[in-house]
Design an enzyme around this catalytic site. Sequence first.
Site, PDB file in Angstrom:
ATOM      1  N   ASN A 140      18.982 -26.363 -62.948  1.00 56.76           N
ATOM      2  CA  ASN A 140      18.649 -25.560 -61.754  1.00 56.76           C
ATOM      3  C   ASN A 140      17.425 -26.082 -61.024  1.00 56.76           C
ATOM      4  O   ASN A 140      16.861 -25.378 -60.185  1.00 56.76           O
ATOM      5  CB  ASN A 140      18.385 -24.100 -62.169  1.00 56.76           C
ATOM      6  CG  ASN A 140      19.676 -23.407 -62.510  1.00 56.76           C
ATOM      7  OD1 ASN A 140      20.743 -23.879 -62.125  1.00 56.76           O
ATOM      8  ND2 ASN A 140      19.590 -22.321 -63.234  1.00 56.76           N
ATOM      9  N   THR A 196      21.489 -20.111 -70.332  1.00 54.67           N
ATOM     10  CA  THR A 196      21.921 -21.036 -71.391  1.00 54.67           C
ATOM     11  C   THR A 196      21.056 -20.751 -72.607  1.00 54.67           C
ATOM     12  O   THR A 196      19.859 -20.545 -72.461  1.00 54.67           O
ATOM     13  CB  THR A 196      21.625 -22.481 -70.908  1.00 54.67           C
ATOM     14  OG1 THR A 196      22.043 -22.567 -69.561  1.00 54.67           O
ATOM     15  CG2 THR A 196      22.304 -23.494 -71.786  1.00 54.67           C
ATOM     16  N   ASP A 256      19.006 -21.853 -57.369  1.00 55.13           N
ATOM     17  CA  ASP A 256      19.941 -20.976 -58.072  1.00 55.13           C
ATOM     18  C   ASP A 256      19.298 -19.730 -58.660  1.00 55.13           C
ATOM     19  O   ASP A 256      19.010 -19.649 -59.860  1.00 55.13           O
ATOM     20  CB  ASP A 256      20.641 -21.722 -59.214  1.00 55.13           C
ATOM     21  CG  ASP A 256      21.802 -20.887 -59.743  1.00 55.13           C
ATOM     22  OD1 ASP A 256      22.252 -21.135 -60.855  1.00 55.13           O
ATOM     23  OD2 ASP A 256      22.230 -19.969 -59.024  1.00 55.13           O
ATOM     24  N   TYR A 274      17.571 -28.595 -48.029  1.00 58.22           N
ATOM     25  CA  TYR A 274      18.229 -29.777 -48.576  1.00 58.22           C
ATOM     26  C   TYR A 274      17.226 -30.530 -49.437  1.00 58.22           C
ATOM     27  O   TYR A 274      16.138 -30.880 -48.983  1.00 58.22           O
ATOM     28  CB  TYR A 274      18.723 -30.689 -47.441  1.00 58.22           C
ATOM     29  CG  TYR A 274      19.284 -32.023 -47.915  1.00 58.22           C
ATOM     30  CD1 TYR A 274      18.797 -33.213 -47.401  1.00 58.22           C
ATOM     31  CD2 TYR A 274      20.270 -32.075 -48.888  1.00 58.22           C
ATOM     32  CE1 TYR A 274      19.298 -34.434 -47.850  1.00 58.22           C
ATOM     33  CE2 TYR A 274      20.782 -33.283 -49.350  1.00 58.22           C
ATOM     34  CZ  TYR A 274      20.287 -34.473 -48.824  1.00 58.22           C
ATOM     35  OH  TYR A 274      20.769 -35.665 -49.266  1.00 58.22           O
ATOM     36  N   LEU A 325      27.995 -32.518 -51.986  1.00 56.87           N
ATOM     37  CA  LEU A 325      26.836 -32.743 -52.860  1.00 56.87           C
ATOM     38  C   LEU A 325      27.104 -32.324 -54.301  1.00 56.87           C
ATOM     39  O   LEU A 325      26.582 -32.888 -55.242  1.00 56.87           O
ATOM     40  CB  LEU A 325      25.630 -31.963 -52.326  1.00 56.87           C
ATOM     41  CG  LEU A 325      25.023 -32.464 -51.010  1.00 56.87           C
ATOM     42  CD1 LEU A 325      23.953 -31.509 -50.536  1.00 56.87           C
ATOM     43  CD2 LEU A 325      24.460 -33.870 -51.165  1.00 56.87           C
ATOM     44  N   GLY A 377      29.503 -25.505 -58.080  1.00 56.58           N
ATOM     45  CA  GLY A 377      29.203 -24.597 -59.197  1.00 56.58           C
ATOM     46  C   GLY A 377      30.428 -23.738 -59.407  1.00 56.58           C
ATOM     47  O   GLY A 377      31.503 -24.046 -58.892  1.00 56.58           O
ATOM     48  N   LYS A 378      30.248 -22.636 -60.104  1.00 53.18           N
ATOM     49  CA  LYS A 378      31.360 -21.776 -60.484  1.00 53.18           C
ATOM     50  C   LYS A 378      32.025 -21.161 -59.244  1.00 53.18           C
ATOM     51  O   LYS A 378      33.216 -20.928 -59.203  1.00 53.18           O
ATOM     52  CB  LYS A 378      30.802 -20.664 -61.385  1.00 53.18           C
ATOM     53  CG  LYS A 378      31.822 -19.947 -62.229  1.00 53.18           C
ATOM     54  CD  LYS A 378      31.092 -19.087 -63.252  1.00 53.18           C
ATOM     55  CE  LYS A 378      31.991 -18.027 -63.846  1.00 53.18           C
ATOM     56  NZ  LYS A 378      31.196 -17.117 -64.682  1.00 53.18           N
ATOM     57  N   LYS A 396      16.278 -23.933 -66.011  1.00 52.87           N
ATOM     58  CA  LYS A 396      16.721 -25.023 -66.889  1.00 52.87           C
ATOM     59  C   LYS A 396      16.857 -26.261 -66.027  1.00 52.87           C
ATOM     60  O   LYS A 396      16.946 -26.151 -64.793  1.00 52.87           O
ATOM     61  CB  LYS A 396      18.053 -24.648 -67.563  1.00 52.87           C
ATOM     62  CG  LYS A 396      19.140 -24.282 -66.605  1.00 52.87           C
ATOM     63  CD  LYS A 396      20.375 -23.771 -67.322  1.00 52.87           C
ATOM     64  CE  LYS A 396      21.426 -23.412 -66.288  1.00 52.87           C
ATOM     65  NZ  LYS A 396      22.379 -22.459 -66.714  1.00 52.87           N
ATOM     66  N   ASP A 427      16.419 -18.015 -65.595  1.00 47.33           N
ATOM     67  CA  ASP A 427      17.407 -19.056 -65.903  1.00 47.33           C
ATOM     68  C   ASP A 427      16.870 -20.426 -65.504  1.00 47.33           C
ATOM     69  O   ASP A 427      17.585 -21.248 -64.942  1.00 47.33           O
ATOM     70  CB  ASP A 427      18.722 -18.746 -65.166  1.00 47.33           C
ATOM     71  CG  ASP A 427      19.855 -19.616 -65.702  1.00 47.33           C
ATOM     72  OD1 ASP A 427      20.861 -19.794 -64.990  1.00 47.33           O
ATOM     73  OD2 ASP A 427      19.700 -20.152 -66.812  1.00 47.33           O
ATOM     74  N   LYS A 453      35.144 -15.696 -51.212  1.00 47.42           N
ATOM     75  CA  LYS A 453      35.074 -14.254 -51.488  1.00 47.42           C
ATOM     76  C   LYS A 453      36.041 -13.879 -52.606  1.00 47.42           C
ATOM     77  O   LYS A 453      35.735 -13.073 -53.473  1.00 47.42           O
ATOM     78  CB  LYS A 453      35.404 -13.458 -50.211  1.00 47.42           C
ATOM     79  CG  LYS A 453      34.304 -13.563 -49.154  1.00 47.42           C
ATOM     80  CD  LYS A 453      34.644 -12.737 -47.920  1.00 47.42           C
ATOM     81  CE  LYS A 453      33.506 -12.789 -46.898  1.00 47.42           C
ATOM     82  NZ  LYS A 453      33.831 -12.055 -45.654  1.00 47.42           N
TER      83      LYS A 453
HETATM   84  C1  LIG Z   1      26.958 -25.312 -55.563  1.00 47.82           C
HETATM   85  C2  LIG Z   1      26.183 -26.244 -56.357  1.00 47.82           C
HETATM   86  C3  LIG Z   1      25.224 -25.491 -57.242  1.00 47.82           C
HETATM   87  C4  LIG Z   1      25.724 -24.609 -58.203  1.00 47.82           C
HETATM   88  C5  LIG Z   1      24.852 -23.945 -59.065  1.00 47.82           C
HETATM   89  C6  LIG Z   1      23.474 -24.130 -58.974  1.00 47.82           C
HETATM   90  C7  LIG Z   1      22.955 -24.990 -57.996  1.00 47.82           C
HETATM   91  C8  LIG Z   1      21.467 -25.173 -57.905  1.00 47.82           C
HETATM   92  C9  LIG Z   1      21.061 -26.438 -58.588  1.00 47.82           C
HETATM   93  C10 LIG Z   1      23.827 -25.665 -57.126  1.00 47.82           C
HETATM   94  N1  LIG Z   1      23.310 -26.549 -56.133  1.00 47.82           N
HETATM   95  C11 LIG Z   1      22.690 -26.051 -55.019  1.00 47.82           C
HETATM   96  O1  LIG Z   1      22.643 -24.855 -54.781  1.00 47.82           O
HETATM   97  N2  LIG Z   1      22.081 -27.006 -54.187  1.00 47.82           N
HETATM   98  C12 LIG Z   1      21.257 -26.659 -53.159  1.00 47.82           C
HETATM   99  C13 LIG Z   1      20.797 -27.834 -52.615  1.00 47.82           C
HETATM  100  C14 LIG Z   1      21.366 -28.910 -53.300  1.00 47.82           C
HETATM  101  C15 LIG Z   1      22.172 -28.374 -54.272  1.00 47.82           C
HETATM  102  C16 LIG Z   1      20.845 -30.086 -52.729  1.00 47.82           C
HETATM  103  N3  LIG Z   1      21.034 -31.387 -52.986  1.00 47.82           N
HETATM  104  C17 LIG Z   1      21.964 -31.897 -53.854  1.00 47.82           C
HETATM  105  O2  LIG Z   1      22.767 -31.232 -54.520  1.00 47.82           O
HETATM  106  C18 LIG Z   1      21.975 -33.394 -54.022  1.00 47.82           C
HETATM  107  C19 LIG Z   1      22.732 -33.923 -55.065  1.00 47.82           C
HETATM  108  C20 LIG Z   1      22.727 -35.304 -55.269  1.00 47.82           C
HETATM  109  C21 LIG Z   1      21.979 -36.155 -54.445  1.00 47.82           C
HETATM  110  N4  LIG Z   1      21.931 -37.531 -54.680  1.00 47.82           N
HETATM  111  C22 LIG Z   1      21.135 -38.368 -53.798  1.00 47.82           C
HETATM  112  C23 LIG Z   1      20.492 -39.501 -54.605  1.00 47.82           C
HETATM  113  N5  LIG Z   1      21.512 -40.244 -55.341  1.00 47.82           N
HETATM  114  C24 LIG Z   1      20.900 -41.348 -56.057  1.00 47.82           C
HETATM  115  C25 LIG Z   1      22.256 -39.349 -56.267  1.00 47.82           C
HETATM  116  C26 LIG Z   1      22.901 -38.180 -55.526  1.00 47.82           C
HETATM  117  C27 LIG Z   1      21.244 -35.601 -53.397  1.00 47.82           C
HETATM  118  C28 LIG Z   1      21.236 -34.211 -53.190  1.00 47.82           C
HETATM  119  N6  LIG Z   1      19.989 -29.665 -51.761  1.00 47.82           N
HETATM  120  N7  LIG Z   1      19.957 -28.324 -51.690  1.00 47.82           N
END
Ligand SMILES: CCc1cccc(CC)c1NC(=O)n1cc2c(c1)/C(=N\C(=O)c1ccc(N3CCN(C)CC3)cc1)N=N2
Length: 276
Positions: A141, A171, A154, A92, A19, A22-23, A138, A136, A46
Amino acid sequence: MANEKEEWKLEDFEIGKYLGEGKFGKVYLAREIKSGYPVALKVIFKKKLEKYRFWEHLKREIVIQSSLQHPNVLRLYAWFHDETRIFLVLEYAANGELYKLLRSVRHFSEKRAATYVASLARALAYCHEKHVIHRDIKPENLLLDLDGRLKIADFGWAVQSNAKRHTMCGTIDYLAPEMVEKKAHDHGVDNWTLGILCYEFLYGVPPFEAADQYDTLRRIMKVDLHFPSTHHVSLEAKDLICKLLVKESSKRLSIKQILRHPWIMNNADPSGSCNE
Ligand SMILES: CCc1cccc(CC)c1NC(=O)n1cc2c(c1)/C(=N\C(=O)c1ccc(N3CCN(C)CC3)cc1)N=N2
């Protein structure tokens, strides 16, 4: 979902599509095999945590996000780990990142913007009741679920706000003046950020954006706010933004006043989802 006592393990899940990342790691769509329930499985290495000394942040994120249960806050159902990785079992959000939607449509309609601002206000009211400041908020998130409902994700920068906080984070476009000045701050910073986001939802860019960071900080400190006539935006929307982007934290509209503001009352969809 099975009762909390059982330790979850990776074998309980079927991993689906990648999906995003992040960092500290990647997030995958996954399905809990027994119930067939879809989740987002966030995998954090880890080694990476040690390198950035991010254990404290992650612990705080887990404690805070698992204690929050609100329709506009992304759920953290559980977590578990193996020798090299930590896994967060998250709600999700099937429609992905709000900022990608904002970039693709350039700016939101007043109805969509007001619906998201109302959802954020209700989520922040709930967090503040539990003495949590997100700090945070934005577009990056914010996620959207299947029904187009906004979910704050996040909580890596969230804190319990018993005492006033001094930590610099986030940010800079979204930083409130008191955070720029490293003054003590409280949940009033999230109200300021609501004003920033409301502006960005309607105009497509944050209000104090500038060529370089120093100019952005200067514009924040001056509350150098302009409403370009390129977009038609209602006077009521501008009124709300002007009452949030106020330098003196105690003079900003409270969350309750935001939810009673005419622009919100006249435009926000009460169901929180606006797939108009
Ligand atoms: C590890 C990733 C990260 C790093 C830092 C912060 C955050 C929070 C936003 C996250 N994400 C996180 O924790 N996330 C928790 C999550 C989550 C991310 C997520 N869904 C998706 O990332 C996603 C992306 C694209 C998607 N599309 C479907 C429709 N299409 C047309 C386009 C694509 C559908 C779902 N559900 N729970």
